[in-house]
Design a protein around this motif. Structure first.
Motif, PDB file in Angstrom:
ATOM      1  N   ARG A 140       0.836  -1.188   0.000  1.00 54.30           N
ATOM      2  CA  ARG A 140       0.000   0.000   0.000  1.00 54.30           C
ATOM      3  C   ARG A 140       0.876   1.245   0.000  1.00 54.30           C
ATOM      4  NH1 ARG A 140      -3.258   2.146   4.763  1.00 54.30           N
ATOM      5  NH2 ARG A 140      -2.490   4.034   3.730  1.00 54.30           N
ATOM      6  N   SER A 141       0.284   2.359  -0.400  1.00 56.31           N
ATOM      7  CA  SER A 141       0.967   3.643  -0.328  1.00 56.31           C
ATOM      8  C   SER A 141       0.983   4.125   1.116  1.00 56.31           C
ATOM      9  CB  SER A 141       0.247   4.662  -1.210  1.00 56.31           C
ATOM     10  OG  SER A 141      -1.085   4.832  -0.736  1.00 56.31           O
ATOM     11  N   ASP A 142       1.753   5.196   1.354  1.00 51.82           N
ATOM     12  CA  ASP A 142       1.798   5.832   2.672  1.00 51.82           C
ATOM     13  C   ASP A 142       1.415   7.294   2.486  1.00 51.82           C
ATOM     14  OD1 ASP A 142       2.232   6.335   5.369  1.00 51.82           O
ATOM     15  OD2 ASP A 142       4.394   6.577   5.149  1.00 51.82           O
ATOM     16  N   HIS A 143       0.113   7.551   2.471  1.00 45.64           N
ATOM     17  CA  HIS A 143      -0.400   8.914   2.324  1.00 45.64           C
ATOM     18  C   HIS A 143      -1.584   9.119   3.261  1.00 45.64           C
ATOM     19  CE1 HIS A 143       2.043  10.305  -0.988  1.00 45.64           C
ATOM     20  NE2 HIS A 143       1.781   9.209  -1.680  1.00 45.64           N
ATOM     21  N   LEU A 170       4.958   1.207  -0.549  1.00 44.75           N
ATOM     22  CA  LEU A 170       5.591   1.765  -1.747  1.00 44.75           C
ATOM     23  C   LEU A 170       5.147   3.231  -1.825  1.00 44.75           C
ATOM     24  CD1 LEU A 170       7.397   0.290  -3.823  1.00 44.75           C
ATOM     25  CD2 LEU A 170       5.446   0.243  -5.354  1.00 44.75           C
ATOM     26  N   VAL A 171       5.807   4.109  -1.119  1.00 48.20           N
ATOM     27  CA  VAL A 171       6.822   3.869  -0.097  1.00 48.20           C
ATOM     28  C   VAL A 171       6.458   4.710   1.123  1.00 48.20           C
ATOM     29  CG1 VAL A 171       8.770   3.306  -1.615  1.00 48.20           C
ATOM     30  CG2 VAL A 171       8.297   5.702  -1.089  1.00 48.20           C
ATOM     31  N   THR A 172       7.044   4.339   2.272  1.00 47.11           N
ATOM     32  CA  THR A 172       6.882   5.132   3.481  1.00 47.11           C
ATOM     33  C   THR A 172       7.565   6.496   3.306  1.00 47.11           C
ATOM     34  OG1 THR A 172       6.671   3.251   4.976  1.00 47.11           O
ATOM     35  CG2 THR A 172       7.607   5.268   5.910  1.00 47.11           C
ATOM     36  N   ALA A 173       6.889   7.544   3.772  1.00 47.63           N
ATOM     37  CA  ALA A 173       7.445   8.899   3.661  1.00 47.63           C
ATOM     38  C   ALA A 173       8.360   9.191   4.835  1.00 47.63           C
ATOM     39  CB  ALA A 173       6.321   9.928   3.613  1.00 47.63           C
ATOM     40  N   ALA A 174       9.574   9.583   4.541  1.00 45.19           N
ATOM     41  CA  ALA A 174      10.552   9.878   5.594  1.00 45.19           C
ATOM     42  C   ALA A 174      10.155  11.094   6.423  1.00 45.19           C
ATOM     43  CB  ALA A 174      11.932  10.111   4.968  1.00 45.19           C
ATOM     44  N   THR A 175       9.261  11.918   5.906  1.00 45.40           N
ATOM     45  CA  THR A 175       8.836  13.125   6.622  1.00 45.40           C
ATOM     46  C   THR A 175       7.770  12.849   7.676  1.00 45.40           C
ATOM     47  OG1 THR A 175       7.310  13.510   4.780  1.00 45.40           O
ATOM     48  CG2 THR A 175       9.382  14.743   4.779  1.00 45.40           C
ATOM     49  N   PHE A 176       7.207  11.654   7.704  1.00 47.31           N
ATOM     50  CA  PHE A 176       6.084  11.375   8.600  1.00 47.31           C
ATOM     51  C   PHE A 176       6.505  10.909   9.990  1.00 47.31           C
ATOM     52  CE2 PHE A 176       2.876  10.194   4.994  1.00 47.31           C
ATOM     53  CZ  PHE A 176       2.853  11.518   4.596  1.00 47.31           C
ATOM     54  N   ARG A 177       7.663  10.256  10.115  1.00 41.53           N
ATOM     55  CA  ARG A 177       8.007   9.565  11.358  1.00 41.53           C
ATOM     56  C   ARG A 177       9.495   9.725  11.665  1.00 41.53           C
ATOM     57  NH1 ARG A 177       5.067   6.686   7.796  1.00 41.53           N
ATOM     58  NH2 ARG A 177       2.951   6.043   8.392  1.00 41.53           N
ATOM     59  N   HIS A 178       9.798   9.798  12.940  1.00 37.97           N
ATOM     60  CA  HIS A 178      11.210   9.835  13.344  1.00 37.97           C
ATOM     61  C   HIS A 178      11.842   8.481  13.026  1.00 37.97           C
ATOM     62  CE1 HIS A 178      14.806  10.108  15.835  1.00 37.97           C
ATOM     63  NE2 HIS A 178      14.594  11.425  15.885  1.00 37.97           N
TER      64      HIS A 178
END
Length: 311
Positions: free
Chosen positions: A35-38, A73-81
């Motif tokens: 799944r997407s990460d949005h 596809l893919v996890t956003a680096a801006t969402f989580r430490h």
């Protein structure tokens, strides 16, 4: 050729909707459900019933499936430490019995960040943070049990982190990196990626980017063959023209355009196109973007009439 089902739940899906698709994916014999990460819809859809969190979703599916691999596809680096994300992914890997694959990208969707009050730094800083996240997450997982992990970067600092829990997959879950950047993206892929994915691009663009990744790997003494090549394309596969058109209409796309830019057509047409992609790009894995999550019949059709011809 591995075939994987790839979904975009921000366009409108509940957890139960995703569970139905994931179970259908597993029952039909696909390799993975992604799944997407949005958190925000795109385009002219209403997005109801609202967004779902990627890693909460995958944690639930980890307990309600048994074979299919799971990932973003893919996890956003801006969402989580990154340290928290390393813990989250390791735990879901444990919950799934070692079936997680970890895609990470730098983050990009401006409106999503503005709407939710999330920071989206300028591109250079964002990419610098992304590179540090890759180093932290993979370093966290690969630190031997009983040892601490520290990191002193420009944007992140960790001091004697216990580097727990450990993922089931050792030394780490497979890492997926993608994108069209011509320098830094291939360099990061050469260093960290088990798989490089270029979604929704044409054959020539895809082949050129894979060549850059291969060259970057060779430059640091890594065998390019260690990095699996994959792509992602939207699907509208039907038994006849009427069914193809119905599926294209359901996702607001034109059949002619989808035949050009996606995987639209009869099973025979799709098999032929995948074969040409494999010959020209070297892909061994394809993510089938299923935008109509109510269309479980298409999952079964591709599994029955396309997948067997790709062995």
């Amino acid at each position: 050729m591995d075939l994987r089902i790839f979904t975009e739940p921000q366009q409108g899906a509940s957890y139960d909707d995703l569970l139905r698709v994931a179970k259908a994916t597993e029952a039909a014999g696909y390799d993975a459900f992604f799944r997407s990460d949005h958190y925000l819809k795109m385009g002219g859809v209403d997005g109801l019933p609202g967004p779902t969190d990627a890693w909460i979703t995958l944690a639930g599916l980890a307990r309600e499936t048994s074979r299919v691999r799971l990932g973003t596809l893919v996890t956003a680096a801006t969402f989580r430490h990154p340290s928290v994300l390393a813990i989250t992914v390791a735990q879901v890997d444990q919950m799934s019995g070692g079936r997680v694959e970890f895609g990470l990208g730098s983050g990009w969707y401006d409106d999503e960040h503005t709407t939710l009050g999330l920071d989206l730094p300028p591109f250079k800083e964002r990419f610098d943070r992304y590179a540090e996240q890759l180093a932290i997450i993979t370093g966290y997982w690969k630190t031997p049990a009983g040892e601490a992990f520290s990191f002193d970067g420009e944007h992140y600092k960790l001091v004697d982190a216990p580097a727990l829990p450990k993922p089931v997959q050792q030394p780490a879950p497979p890492v997926i990196i993608g994108g069209s950047g011509k320098k830094r993206t291939p360099a990061l892929a050469a260093r960290y990626a088990d798989e490089f994915n270029l979604p929704f691009a044409d054959v020539e663009t895809t082949a050129a980017q894979f060549a850059r990744v291969a060259a970057a790997a060779e430059e640091i003494g890594r065998d390019p063959k260690e990095i699996l090549r994959s792509s992602a394309l939207v699907i509208a596969v039907g038994r006849d023209e009427a069914e193809i058109k119905r599926r294209a209409d359901a996702i607001g796309r034109d059949v002619t355009e989808l035949r050009q830019n996606g995987l639209a057509g009869t099973p025979a047409e799709v098999v032929d196109k995948i074969g040409r992609w494999r010959e020209q790009t070297g892909i061994t894995r394809l993510y089938l973007q299923l935008l109509d999550l109510s269309d479980l019949d298409q999952i079964d059709l591709v599994a029955a009439e396309v997948a067997p011809q790709l062995d």
